[in-house]
Enzyme design. Structure first.
Site, PDB file in Angstrom:
ATOM      1  N   SER A  24      37.471 -24.300  35.554  1.00  0.00           N
ATOM      2  CA  SER A  24      38.623 -23.696  35.477  1.00  0.00           C
ATOM      3  C   SER A  24      38.368 -22.247  35.449  1.00  0.00           C
ATOM      4  O   SER A  24      37.463 -21.921  34.429  1.00  0.00           O
ATOM      5  CB  SER A  24      39.414 -24.205  34.205  1.00  0.00           C
ATOM      6  OG  SER A  24      40.522 -23.087  34.259  1.00  0.00           O
ATOM      7  N   LYS A  48      42.363 -22.001  37.565  1.00  0.00           N
ATOM      8  CA  LYS A  48      42.612 -21.146  36.410  1.00  0.00           C
ATOM      9  C   LYS A  48      43.655 -21.454  35.564  1.00  0.00           C
ATOM     10  O   LYS A  48      44.870 -22.075  35.847  1.00  0.00           O
ATOM     11  CB  LYS A  48      42.850 -19.852  36.947  1.00  0.00           C
ATOM     12  CG  LYS A  48      43.185 -18.605  35.986  1.00  0.00           C
ATOM     13  CD  LYS A  48      41.877 -18.239  35.071  1.00  0.00           C
ATOM     14  CE  LYS A  48      41.928 -17.461  34.236  1.00  0.00           C
ATOM     15  NZ  LYS A  48      41.147 -17.316  33.019  1.00  0.00           N
ATOM     16  N   ASN A  72      32.706 -12.870  29.989  1.00  0.00           N
ATOM     17  CA  ASN A  72      34.078 -12.561  30.398  1.00  0.00           C
ATOM     18  C   ASN A  72      34.960 -12.285  29.634  1.00  0.00           C
ATOM     19  O   ASN A  72      34.823 -13.308  28.157  1.00  0.00           O
ATOM     20  CB  ASN A  72      34.537 -13.659  31.570  1.00  0.00           C
ATOM     21  CG  ASN A  72      35.244 -14.720  30.898  1.00  0.00           C
ATOM     22  OD1 ASN A  72      36.337 -14.558  30.604  1.00  0.00           O
ATOM     23  ND2 ASN A  72      34.910 -15.962  30.393  1.00  0.00           N
ATOM     24  N   ILE A  74      38.543 -12.265  30.319  1.00  0.00           N
ATOM     25  CA  ILE A  74      39.438 -12.290  31.568  1.00  0.00           C
ATOM     26  C   ILE A  74      41.030 -11.991  30.619  1.00  0.00           C
ATOM     27  O   ILE A  74      41.941 -11.286  31.228  1.00  0.00           O
ATOM     28  CB  ILE A  74      39.540 -13.254  32.363  1.00  0.00           C
ATOM     29  CG1 ILE A  74      38.196 -13.344  33.037  1.00  0.00           C
ATOM     30  CG2 ILE A  74      40.798 -13.135  33.590  1.00  0.00           C
ATOM     31  CD1 ILE A  74      37.796 -12.178  33.774  1.00  0.00           C
ATOM     32  N   ASN A 102      44.571 -26.560  34.639  1.00  0.00           N
ATOM     33  CA  ASN A 102      44.218 -26.317  33.022  1.00  0.00           C
ATOM     34  C   ASN A 102      45.468 -25.654  32.706  1.00  0.00           C
ATOM     35  O   ASN A 102      45.950 -24.615  33.128  1.00  0.00           O
ATOM     36  CB  ASN A 102      43.146 -25.222  33.402  1.00  0.00           C
ATOM     37  CG  ASN A 102      42.415 -25.037  32.027  1.00  0.00           C
ATOM     38  OD1 ASN A 102      43.065 -24.080  31.266  1.00  0.00           O
ATOM     39  ND2 ASN A 102      41.296 -25.212  31.489  1.00  0.00           N
ATOM     40  N   CYS A 132      39.951 -21.034  24.472  1.00  0.00           N
ATOM     41  CA  CYS A 132      39.666 -19.544  25.231  1.00  0.00           C
ATOM     42  C   CYS A 132      39.434 -18.549  23.971  1.00  0.00           C
ATOM     43  O   CYS A 132      40.221 -18.606  23.094  1.00  0.00           O
ATOM     44  CB  CYS A 132      40.735 -19.197  25.839  1.00  0.00           C
ATOM     45  SG  CYS A 132      40.298 -17.315  26.361  1.00  0.00           S
ATOM     46  N   THR A 195      33.067 -21.458  26.752  1.00  0.00           N
ATOM     47  CA  THR A 195      32.075 -20.337  26.512  1.00  0.00           C
ATOM     48  C   THR A 195      31.823 -19.851  25.025  1.00  0.00           C
ATOM     49  O   THR A 195      32.599 -20.339  24.117  1.00  0.00           O
ATOM     50  CB  THR A 195      32.557 -18.976  27.056  1.00  0.00           C
ATOM     51  OG1 THR A 195      33.973 -18.289  26.496  1.00  0.00           O
ATOM     52  CG2 THR A 195      32.700 -19.052  28.640  1.00  0.00           C
ATOM     53  N   THR A 268      30.124 -20.605  36.723  1.00  0.00           N
ATOM     54  CA  THR A 268      29.442 -19.405  36.818  1.00  0.00           C
ATOM     55  C   THR A 268      28.363 -19.212  38.080  1.00  0.00           C
ATOM     56  O   THR A 268      28.257 -18.139  38.632  1.00  0.00           O
ATOM     57  CB  THR A 268      28.509 -19.018  35.508  1.00  0.00           C
ATOM     58  OG1 THR A 268      29.580 -19.142  34.611  1.00  0.00           O
ATOM     59  CG2 THR A 268      27.884 -17.582  35.583  1.00  0.00           C
TER      60      THR A 268
HETATM   61  C1  SIN Z   1      39.653 -16.050  29.893  1.00  0.00           C
HETATM   62  O1  SIN Z   1      40.653 -15.942  30.893  1.00  0.00           O
HETATM   63  O2  SIN Z   1      39.629 -14.952  29.019  1.00  0.00           O
HETATM   64  C2  SIN Z   1      38.732 -17.141  29.831  1.00  0.00           C
HETATM   65  C3  SIN Z   1      39.454 -18.414  29.636  1.00  0.00           C
HETATM   66  C4  SIN Z   1      38.821 -19.399  28.754  1.00  0.00           C
HETATM   67  O3  SIN Z   1      37.509 -18.769  28.221  1.00  0.00           O
HETATM   68  O4  SIN Z   1      39.181 -20.163  28.339  1.00  0.00           O
END
Ligand code: SIN
Length: 306
Positions: A24, A48, A72, A74, A102, A132, A195, A268
């Site tokens: 995702s 996403k 990241n 995001i 997701n 996240c 992450t 990645t």
């Molecule tokens: C993000 O959109 O910041 C990353 C999403 C995630 O790590 O679950």
């Protein structure tokens, strides 16, 4: 044996042709990879993270490369569930590959509303993002505490008949405890890991490389941690586990599978090679051929420890 290996796998009632999925957040809603690979080759497409309303995400810069990885932040940018169902899902479904949505919310109710909205939409399953690290509200509160994760999954379970995959965070005291909590609450499968919080600094400017200062580290740097966590979770639960974290090639994917994962997600690596999923699949087939393994499922959890 070339071409005759059986790569199929069942995950929570979903039959996948093969165990290789996108992760995702790394290929939007699938179409970003389409010019580079035949998306019909994928076992599943994971899109996403979706929320009830569209979100602009965090201000830039929100991605930075580091040795062996990517950080990241995001901030869960997405087009919102309605636009996804209306504008993206129909063409994704035409591919004939299971689409996994997701989802994330700020509270239990929002997760449940999303799950209900997606029921009957055509998606094959939902993946609950409770992990996240990049926003104040949006999953991570549920992902740290086993009781909170349990209660969230239990409520979403009541809200939908779709298979539920719960995506776990590595930022927990004990991954086994989290895996058992969500299994007990009725998740059909688990994906791990998301992450790991990380930070990079531009020393000339003495400024953080990301606007949010801290982001989430992905890529090969985190793979050994992810493999260890899949192995630990595999000892603790019976539900299928999907391995995620720094897979760059077939042997990386096989590490996860031998540790106990029944499928893998690749993210990645697609930034370096957008066709990597197809290559990983081919590499798994070649490995099975070379080792005389006819059924992919026989590889799952086949680690020999003595
Ligand atoms: C993000 O959109 O910041 C990353 C999403 C995630 O790590 O679950």
């Amino acid at each position: 044996m070339g071409g005759t290996v059986d790569l199929s796998v069942d995950i929570g009632g979903m039959r996948l042709r093969n165990p290789v999925m996108t992760a995702s957040g790394t290929c939007g809603y699938g179409e970003e990879l389409a010019p580079y690979m035949d998306l019909r080759r994928l076992g599943a497409i994971v899109v996403k993270g979706l929320s009830l309303k569209p979100r602009p995400g965090n201000p830039p810069p929100r991605m930075t490369e580091v040795p062996s990885g990517l950080i990241n932040s995001i901030g869960l940018q997405n087009i919102g569930v309605e636009a996804f169902v209306r504008d993206k899902l129909p063409s994704l479904m035409d591919l004939g590959v299971p689409v996994i949505a997701n989802i994330f919310g700020e509270d239990v109710e929002e997760y449940c509303l999303l799950a209900r909205r997606l029921d009957g939409s055509g998606v094959a399953a939902i993946e609950l993002n409770i992990s996240c690290p990049n926003v104040k509200k949006g999953g991570m509160e549920f992902g740290r505490i086993p009781e909170e994760a349990h209660d969230l999954v239990r409520e979403v379970r009541r809200a939908t008949g779709l298979p539920i995959i719960t995506k776990l965070s590595p930022n927990v005291r004990d991954i086994k405890e989290m895996a058992m909590a969500v299994e007990e609450a009725g998740t059909d499968a688990i994906s791990l890991i998301n992450t790991i919080p990380a930070m990079a600094i531009d020393v000339e400017r003495r400024r953080p490389r990301l606007s949010s200062i801290i982001g989430g580290l992905s890529g090969p740097a985190i793979r050994p941690i992810a493999v260890r966590m899949v192995w630990e979770a595999y000892q603790a639960v019976k539900v299928p586990i999907i391995g995620v974290g720094g897979i760059m090639g077939a042997s990386d994917a096989l590490e996860f599978v031998i540790a106990g994962a029944c499928a893998v997600q690749i993210g990645t690596a697609t930034f370096i090679d957008p066709a990597v999923c197809e290559k990983v699949l081919k590499g798994i087939e070649e490995y099975m051929d070379r080792h005389g393994i006819r059924r992919f499922v026989d590889l799952i959890g086949s680690l020999e420890v003595s």
